[in-house]
Design a protein around this motif. Structure first.
Motif: not given
Length: 220
Positions: A43-53, A154-171
């Motif tokens: 979840r994005s920041f917005r998703g965390v605020v809405r889900a409460g976890s 930050r504010l996406s209503e959808r899962n932000v999987w690109k963040v995870e992918q960038v971290l995985l691809n970083t040396k």
């Protein structure tokens, strides 16, 4: 960007003005275990605020979005582990020293006070508490989420999987710990949990450099 936040989000951001404020908020926030039958989330920041976890990366994204509004760069530190159960924390500098904000299912993987000279020194403070039944740090990397450009983590209503992918691809920079040390840490961890009804340990050296941990790890 401030105009894009909802009134509820702006109120929350205004209240959480410092890394310690955010850490205390996250300590009270239920951990997102992604329970079935639901699917994995990021979840994005917005998703965390809405889900409460939030799980660890969601908490890091939340922290980055909040503290960015208080002039902290959105920097995250990613850990790689021998069991591929990686961990991510928000990192920041104060008076030239590095600290962190984090949420985890393990007591020793939460925040650190800004007392570390370098990101590597900060990362090394997580090595011992990372060792459990299978885990062990093998590397770390610091990533600026602004490198994602216009991607809306930050504010996406959808899962932000690109963040995870960038971290995985970083040396990642290597962290080497002797097999004998890992073996001894793991044996102590197993023995403690077996002798304390499954409770997770907080016996680590350097705890004075930790920020507060959730009450769930302190209760009998």
């Amino acid at each position: 960007m401030p105009d894009s936040f909802t009134p509820r989000e702006r109120q929350l951001i205004a209240r959480l003005r410092s890394p310690l404020d955010v850490q205390r908020y996250l300590n009270r926030l239920p951990y997102n275990t992604e329970p079935p039958p639901g699917r994995a989330t990021l979840r994005s920041f917005r998703g965390v605020v809405r889900a409460g976890s939030a799980h660890c990366l969601e908490a890091t994204i939340f922290t980055a979005a909040v503290l960015e509004q208080h002039r902290f760069p959105p920097l995250v530190l990613s850990f790689e582990s021998i069991d591929h159960l990686d961990h991510v924390i928000f990192v920041y500098q104060r008076r030239g020293r590095w600290g962190s904000v984090a949420r985890s299912r393990d007591p020793g993987l939460h925040g650190r006070k800004p007392v570390f000279a370098t990101p590597r020194a900060l990362a090394l403070s997580y090595v011992d508490p990372y060792v459990d039944y299978t885990g062990g740090v093998t590397g770390y990397a610091v990533v600026d989420l602004r490198a994602l450009g216009d991607y809306d983590w930050r504010l996406s209503e959808r899962n932000v999987w690109k963040v995870e992918q960038v971290l995985l691809n970083t040396k990642h920079h290597r962290i080497r710990t002797s097999p004998a040390r890992i073996k001894a840490l793991r044996a102590r961890y197993r023995a403690y949990r077996a002798g304390h009804g499954g409770r997770k340990p907080i016996y680590y050296k350097g705890r004075e450099r930790w920020t507060e941990i959730p009450e769930e790890f302190l209760s009998d």
